[in-house]
Design a protein around this motif. Structure first.
Motif, PDB file in Angstrom:
ATOM      1  N   ARG A 249       0.845  -1.209   0.000  1.00 22.16           N
ATOM      2  CA  ARG A 249       0.000   0.000   0.000  1.00 22.16           C
ATOM      3  C   ARG A 249       0.874   1.250   0.000  1.00 22.16           C
ATOM      4  NH1 ARG A 249      -3.620  -1.453   5.226  1.00 22.16           N
ATOM      5  NH2 ARG A 249      -3.470  -3.703   4.890  1.00 22.16           N
ATOM      6  N   LEU A 250       1.884   1.234   0.876  1.00 24.70           N
ATOM      7  CA  LEU A 250       2.758   2.401   0.982  1.00 24.70           C
ATOM      8  C   LEU A 250       3.556   2.607  -0.298  1.00 24.70           C
ATOM      9  CD1 LEU A 250       3.993   1.906   4.647  1.00 24.70           C
ATOM     10  CD2 LEU A 250       2.355   3.609   3.821  1.00 24.70           C
ATOM     11  N   ARG A 251       4.070   1.522  -0.864  1.00 31.00           N
ATOM     12  CA  ARG A 251       4.822   1.648  -2.114  1.00 31.00           C
ATOM     13  C   ARG A 251       3.924   2.183  -3.234  1.00 31.00           C
ATOM     14  NH1 ARG A 251       9.874   0.113  -2.463  1.00 31.00           N
ATOM     15  NH2 ARG A 251      10.820  -1.220  -0.869  1.00 31.00           N
ATOM     16  N   ALA A 252       2.676   1.715  -3.258  1.00 32.82           N
ATOM     17  CA  ALA A 252       1.731   2.195  -4.269  1.00 32.82           C
ATOM     18  C   ALA A 252       1.483   3.697  -4.109  1.00 32.82           C
ATOM     19  CB  ALA A 252       0.420   1.429  -4.174  1.00 32.82           C
TER      20      ALA A 252
ATOM     21  N   LEU B 116      -6.425  21.427   5.243  1.00 36.30           N
ATOM     22  CA  LEU B 116      -6.078  20.674   6.453  1.00 36.30           C
ATOM     23  C   LEU B 116      -6.912  19.400   6.574  1.00 36.30           C
ATOM     24  CD1 LEU B 116      -5.587  23.519   9.089  1.00 36.30           C
ATOM     25  CD2 LEU B 116      -3.827  22.083   8.040  1.00 36.30           C
ATOM     26  N   ALA B 117      -8.177  19.459   6.185  1.00 30.97           N
ATOM     27  CA  ALA B 117      -9.036  18.268   6.241  1.00 30.97           C
ATOM     28  C   ALA B 117      -8.524  17.195   5.295  1.00 30.97           C
ATOM     29  CB  ALA B 117     -10.481  18.642   5.896  1.00 30.97           C
ATOM     30  N   ILE B 118      -8.077  17.592   4.112  1.00 33.74           N
ATOM     31  CA  ILE B 118      -7.546  16.627   3.147  1.00 33.74           C
ATOM     32  C   ILE B 118      -6.231  16.042   3.648  1.00 33.74           C
ATOM     33  CG2 ILE B 118      -6.569  16.389   0.824  1.00 33.74           C
ATOM     34  CD1 ILE B 118      -8.685  18.544  -0.011  1.00 33.74           C
ATOM     35  N   GLN B 119      -5.384  16.872   4.211  1.00 31.44           N
ATOM     36  CA  GLN B 119      -4.122  16.370   4.747  1.00 31.44           C
ATOM     37  C   GLN B 119      -4.365  15.329   5.832  1.00 31.44           C
ATOM     38  OE1 GLN B 119      -2.137  20.008   5.907  1.00 31.44           O
ATOM     39  NE2 GLN B 119      -1.028  20.123   3.967  1.00 31.44           N
ATOM     40  N   LYS B 120      -5.325  15.580   6.704  1.00 34.14           N
ATOM     41  CA  LYS B 120      -5.638  14.617   7.764  1.00 34.14           C
ATOM     42  C   LYS B 120      -6.134  13.300   7.176  1.00 34.14           C
ATOM     43  CE  LYS B 120      -6.689  18.018  11.352  1.00 34.14           C
ATOM     44  NZ  LYS B 120      -7.753  18.683  12.148  1.00 34.14           N
ATOM     45  N   SER B 121      -6.930  13.383   6.118  1.00 32.49           N
ATOM     46  CA  SER B 121      -7.425  12.166   5.470  1.00 32.49           C
ATOM     47  C   SER B 121      -6.273  11.354   4.899  1.00 32.49           C
ATOM     48  CB  SER B 121      -8.416  12.514   4.361  1.00 32.49           C
ATOM     49  OG  SER B 121      -9.597  13.071   4.876  1.00 32.49           O
ATOM     50  N   LYS B 122      -5.342  12.024   4.235  1.00 32.87           N
ATOM     51  CA  LYS B 122      -4.195  11.320   3.650  1.00 32.87           C
ATOM     52  C   LYS B 122      -3.357  10.650   4.735  1.00 32.87           C
ATOM     53  CE  LYS B 122      -3.470  13.992  -0.588  1.00 32.87           C
ATOM     54  NZ  LYS B 122      -2.462  14.735  -1.373  1.00 32.87           N
ATOM     55  N   ILE B 123      -3.136  11.360   5.819  1.00 33.90           N
ATOM     56  CA  ILE B 123      -2.337  10.799   6.911  1.00 33.90           C
ATOM     57  C   ILE B 123      -3.028   9.580   7.517  1.00 33.90           C
ATOM     58  CG2 ILE B 123      -1.457  11.267   9.241  1.00 33.90           C
ATOM     59  CD1 ILE B 123      -0.963  14.184   8.245  1.00 33.90           C
ATOM     60  N   ARG B 124      -4.352   9.609   7.601  1.00 30.47           N
ATOM     61  CA  ARG B 124      -5.079   8.447   8.140  1.00 30.47           C
ATOM     62  C   ARG B 124      -4.886   7.220   7.257  1.00 30.47           C
ATOM     63  NH1 ARG B 124      -9.045  12.243   9.859  1.00 30.47           N
ATOM     64  NH2 ARG B 124     -10.201  12.004   7.910  1.00 30.47           N
ATOM     65  N   TYR B 125      -4.882   7.408   5.950  1.00 31.23           N
ATOM     66  CA  TYR B 125      -4.627   6.269   5.061  1.00 31.23           C
ATOM     67  C   TYR B 125      -3.254   5.654   5.365  1.00 31.23           C
ATOM     68  CZ  TYR B 125      -8.507   7.121   1.750  1.00 31.23           C
ATOM     69  OH  TYR B 125      -9.747   7.245   1.154  1.00 31.23           O
ATOM     70  N   ILE B 126      -2.250   6.505   5.471  1.00 30.78           N
ATOM     71  CA  ILE B 126      -0.887   6.030   5.735  1.00 30.78           C
ATOM     72  C   ILE B 126      -0.823   5.351   7.102  1.00 30.78           C
ATOM     73  CG2 ILE B 126       1.517   6.747   6.040  1.00 30.78           C
ATOM     74  CD1 ILE B 126       0.868   9.140   4.169  1.00 30.78           C
ATOM     75  N   GLU B 127      -1.466   5.946   8.093  1.00 30.84           N
ATOM     76  CA  GLU B 127      -1.440   5.383   9.444  1.00 30.84           C
ATOM     77  C   GLU B 127      -2.059   3.983   9.482  1.00 30.84           C
ATOM     78  OE1 GLU B 127      -3.166   6.267  13.935  1.00 30.84           O
ATOM     79  OE2 GLU B 127      -3.159   7.884  12.452  1.00 30.84           O
ATOM     80  N   THR B 128      -3.147   3.781   8.766  1.00 31.26           N
ATOM     81  CA  THR B 128      -3.783   2.460   8.741  1.00 31.26           C
ATOM     82  C   THR B 128      -2.828   1.409   8.184  1.00 31.26           C
ATOM     83  OG1 THR B 128      -5.970   3.452   8.472  1.00 31.26           O
ATOM     84  CG2 THR B 128      -5.739   1.140   7.854  1.00 31.26           C
ATOM     85  N   ALA B 129      -2.130   1.764   7.118  1.00 31.83           N
ATOM     86  CA  ALA B 129      -1.154   0.825   6.539  1.00 31.83           C
ATOM     87  C   ALA B 129      -0.033   0.538   7.535  1.00 31.83           C
ATOM     88  CB  ALA B 129      -0.593   1.396   5.245  1.00 31.83           C
ATOM     89  N   LEU B 130       0.427   1.558   8.241  1.00 34.43           N
ATOM     90  CA  LEU B 130       1.506   1.369   9.206  1.00 34.43           C
ATOM     91  C   LEU B 130       1.063   0.527  10.399  1.00 34.43           C
ATOM     92  CD1 LEU B 130       3.202   4.881   9.192  1.00 34.43           C
ATOM     93  CD2 LEU B 130       4.131   2.748   8.300  1.00 34.43           C
ATOM     94  N   ARG B 131      -0.176   0.711  10.839  1.00 37.42           N
ATOM     95  CA  ARG B 131      -0.683  -0.107  11.950  1.00 37.42           C
ATOM     96  C   ARG B 131      -0.733  -1.581  11.545  1.00 37.42           C
ATOM     97  NH1 ARG B 131      -2.058   2.607  16.252  1.00 37.42           N
ATOM     98  NH2 ARG B 131      -2.621   4.815  16.077  1.00 37.42           N
TER      99      ARG B 131
ATOM    100  N   ALA C  87       3.201   8.057  10.472  1.00 32.45           N
ATOM    101  CA  ALA C  87       2.365   8.457   9.332  1.00 32.45           C
ATOM    102  C   ALA C  87       2.529   9.947   9.053  1.00 32.45           C
ATOM    103  CB  ALA C  87       0.901   8.120   9.605  1.00 32.45           C
ATOM    104  N   ARG C  88       2.537  10.748  10.102  1.00 30.15           N
ATOM    105  CA  ARG C  88       2.732  12.191   9.920  1.00 30.15           C
ATOM    106  C   ARG C  88       4.113  12.466   9.315  1.00 30.15           C
ATOM    107  NH1 ARG C  88       0.098  12.254  14.931  1.00 30.15           N
ATOM    108  NH2 ARG C  88       2.080  12.447  16.043  1.00 30.15           N
ATOM    109  N   ALA C  89       5.122  11.741   9.820  1.00 31.40           N
ATOM    110  CA  ALA C  89       6.485  11.940   9.322  1.00 31.40           C
ATOM    111  C   ALA C  89       6.591  11.546   7.850  1.00 31.40           C
ATOM    112  CB  ALA C  89       7.468  11.125  10.157  1.00 31.40           C
ATOM    113  N   LEU C  90       5.964  10.437   7.466  1.00 32.60           N
ATOM    114  CA  LEU C  90       6.011  10.012   6.061  1.00 32.60           C
ATOM    115  C   LEU C  90       5.286  11.004   5.161  1.00 32.60           C
ATOM    116  CD1 LEU C  90       5.514   6.135   5.848  1.00 32.60           C
ATOM    117  CD2 LEU C  90       7.569   7.484   5.423  1.00 32.60           C
TER     118      LEU C  90
END
Length: 199
Positions: free
Chosen positions: A85-88, A131-146, A163-166
């Protein structure tokens, strides 16, 4: 002579034209007249749909995100292994930027960050939309990391912070690619991100 399309078509053309023009040039440099000309819409029709450029661009930001979101849903589907997911995600960013460079002749970076860094202190409506869109994107990344953490695929101990750092890493790289007009620095983002995660 350009014929006015359906009302709904005119609104969509305004949304698309606004985002592309602001992304290419800047919020401050783009006028309502420029947007109307690019969209093939008369100025009176513009004011039928939107009270101001600010309102149009805010709607355009949301429109752009809603159009992109299905791709994020596909990339970050739970059926896809978490590291894939992250690579994609990184591959998607590279391909999107390359497509825009081929079209416009230069690297444009992230449209949301480009607009946000210009207007964030002056236009709260745009700031809140971005800011709302940025939070949505970070949530996608966080789910993959979890999920990666649960499968012991990464040493990242705090998925939310990672996720925030990535996300910041990605936005910074795209901003630098825009400054240098060098698309190649985005080609290896996925590999670089894996190293940061200790994969």
């Amino acid at each position: 002579m350009q014929i006015m399309g359906r009302v709904s078509d005119a609104k969509l053309r305004l949304l698309d034209a606004a985002i592309e023009l602001v992304w290419r040039h800047s919020y401050g440099a783009v006028t309502v007249d420029m947007i109307c000309e690019a969209a093939g819409v008369k100025k009176g029709s513009f004011y039928h749909f939107f009270k101001s450029k600010n309102e149009l661009v805010a709607a355009g930001i949301e429109h752009q995100w809603q159009r992109t979101r299905p791709e994020y849903d596909r990339m970050f589907s739970a059926s896809v292994p978490p590291l894939e997911r992250l690579r994609a995600f990184f591959d998607f960013n590279y391909k999107t930027q390359k497509c825009m460079k081929d079209k416009c002749g230069c690297v444009l970076g992230c449209p949301f960050s480009s607009i946000g860094t210009e207007v964030i202190t002056q236009e709260p409506v745009l700031r809140d939309a971005i800011l709302a869109i940025q939070k949505s994107k970070i949530r996608y990344i966080e789910t993959a990391l979890r999920d990666a953490q649960a499968e012991k695929l990464t040493h990242a101990k705090d998925p939310a912070a990672s996720a925030r750092a990535l996300y910041l890493f990605t936005e910074g790289a795209m901003g630098q690619a825009r400054i240098t007009n060098d698309i190649e620095m985005l080609r290896t983002l996925g590999d670089d991100a894996m190293k940061l995660l200790g994969v």
